[in-house]
Design a protein around this motif. Sequence first.
Motif, mmCIF file in Angstrom:
data_model
loop_
_atom_site.group_PDB
_atom_site.id
_atom_site.type_symbol
_atom_site.label_atom_id
_atom_site.label_comp_id
_atom_site.label_asym_id
_atom_site.label_seq_id
_atom_site.Cartn_x
_atom_site.Cartn_y
_atom_site.Cartn_z
ATOM 1 N N LEU A 2 2.040 77.011 -5.520
ATOM 2 C CA LEU A 2 1.346 76.603 -6.729
ATOM 3 C C LEU A 2 -0.014 77.258 -6.782
ATOM 4 C CD1 LEU A 2 1.543 74.592 -9.164
ATOM 5 C CD2 LEU A 2 0.117 73.074 -7.791
ATOM 6 N N GLN A 3 -0.292 77.953 -7.874
ATOM 7 C CA GLN A 3 -1.561 78.658 -8.023
ATOM 8 C C GLN A 3 -2.461 77.875 -8.967
ATOM 9 O OE1 GLN A 3 -2.295 81.461 -6.284
ATOM 10 N NE2 GLN A 3 -0.314 81.251 -5.297
ATOM 11 N N LEU A 4 -3.410 77.121 -8.419
ATOM 12 C CA LEU A 4 -4.357 76.419 -9.262
ATOM 13 C C LEU A 4 -5.321 77.420 -9.876
ATOM 14 C CD1 LEU A 4 -5.163 73.271 -7.126
ATOM 15 C CD2 LEU A 4 -3.420 73.586 -8.859
ATOM 16 N N THR A 5 -5.836 77.093 -11.049
ATOM 17 C CA THR A 5 -6.744 78.008 -11.710
ATOM 18 C C THR A 5 -8.033 78.143 -10.930
ATOM 19 O OG1 THR A 5 -7.725 76.237 -13.008
ATOM 20 C CG2 THR A 5 -5.819 77.344 -13.957
ATOM 21 N N VAL A 109 2.074 76.794 -21.893
ATOM 22 C CA VAL A 109 1.224 77.991 -21.900
ATOM 23 C C VAL A 109 -0.165 77.697 -21.335
ATOM 24 C CG1 VAL A 109 2.459 79.005 -23.840
ATOM 25 C CG2 VAL A 109 0.476 77.536 -24.285
ATOM 26 N N GLN A 110 -0.388 76.462 -20.885
ATOM 27 C CA GLN A 110 -1.681 76.125 -20.296
ATOM 28 C C GLN A 110 -1.735 76.626 -18.847
ATOM 29 O OE1 GLN A 110 -4.192 74.754 -22.146
ATOM 30 N NE2 GLN A 110 -2.696 75.038 -23.803
ATOM 31 N N PRO A 111 -2.928 76.939 -18.354
ATOM 32 C CA PRO A 111 -3.056 77.455 -16.972
ATOM 33 C C PRO A 111 -3.032 76.349 -15.924
ATOM 34 C CG PRO A 111 -5.213 77.371 -17.993
ATOM 35 C CD PRO A 111 -4.241 76.940 -19.057
ATOM 36 N N GLN A 164 3.880 77.987 -10.849
ATOM 37 C CA GLN A 164 3.376 76.942 -11.744
ATOM 38 C C GLN A 164 4.450 75.948 -12.180
ATOM 39 O OE1 GLN A 164 0.147 77.491 -11.154
ATOM 40 N NE2 GLN A 164 -0.493 77.438 -13.288
ATOM 41 N N ARG A 165 5.608 75.942 -11.565
ATOM 42 C CA ARG A 165 6.679 75.055 -11.988
ATOM 43 C C ARG A 165 7.171 74.196 -10.823
ATOM 44 N NH1 ARG A 165 4.575 76.241 -15.892
ATOM 45 N NH2 ARG A 165 5.372 77.413 -17.699
#
Length: 323
Positions: A2-5, A109-111, A164-165
Amino acid sequence: MLQLTKPCRQKTPLLRIGFWLTEAFDLYALANALEPLRQANQMAGRSICEWQILSLEGQNLNASNGIATATSRLDQAQPLDVLILCCGENLRARADHQSLLQQLCRWAVQPIGLGAMGNAGWLLAQIGALDGYRCSLPEPDPLAQPGRFNDLTPVAAPFCVDRQRLTCVGPQAVQGLMHELLAQTHGRGLVLRMKQHAARQARPLLPMHNAHPKLQAALALMNDHLTNMLGIDELAESMGISRRHLERLFKRNLGCSPSRHYLDLRLQQARQLLQAGKHPMSDVASQCGFISLQHFFRCYRHYFGAHPRDERAPSPHPRFLTA
C-alpha cells in the motif's frame, strides 16, 4: 504494498481508515476489522490507527442482525489514508445501487487506498477499480454478465493488498486483511507481537491435578516467590532435577519456558494489584519482582497491550473512534 500519499506520510504517523457502511451491512465483518486496529493501538502504547464509521447520508444504519450503528456523512469525513466498503447481501437489488457506484467512481480516483469486504469487492470490479490489480473475491454474482470481468487478476488467497486496493473473500478473512495492512504501514514486528499476545491470552489453564508433581511443586514455589524471585536454577535444584528437565516439563505442559511463565504470573499479579487501586505503581512493580518501573512498564505493555496506568484511569474520548 500500500502506497500512502506523500503528504499523509509527512504530516502524521497515524493510519487513518474510513469504513463506509450501507444498510444491512455485515457487523461481524466490521468487528473483525476494528479489533486488530484497537489491539495495534494498545500494543504500540499510543494511537497509531484512527477510524471513522461512514455512510452516504450519515444516518443511523441497521446491521444485518438489526443492531443500529451511528455513522458520519461520507462527504464530511476527516482526511483518510484508506476507505473500505462494508455492505450486506443482494447489492444489485438495492435502491441506492447506482448512487453507490457513482460515489465509488469518485473515490476510486482519489490518492488513497480503496478496499471492500466480501461481496462489496464486486462493486469495485464493476466500476473497473480492480482492473490491473490482484484481488481476492468471493464467488461471483450468478447474475453477472459473462466476460464482464475479464480484466480481473484474482488470487487464490482469503485476502489481498495490492498497492491501492484491498479485498477479501468474507468476514473471517477481514482480520487477515487488516493484519496485512498494519504490517505494510507499521511493520510486521507489530503484527507478530499482536499474534503472540493473543496466543498467550488464549492459552487454557492446566488442570493442576493432571500436572506432573515436579511441575506442580515448581508452580507453587513461583507463586510463593513473586516478590523475592527464585532463579530457574534454584527452582530446578529445589525440585531435585536438572534445569533442562524443568524446562522440558514447562514446554511440554504449558508451551513456554519457566522464565516466561514466571513473568506471566508476576504480570497477572500486578494487574490484580493495579485494579484493586490500593498501591502506588512503584509498590506494585516492587511487589511483583521488577527492579525498575521502566522494566515493569515495558513488560506490562508487551503482555497486556496497554500501559499499567490504563488499569486505573478511563480512556479518553477523542474525536475519532480510537483505542
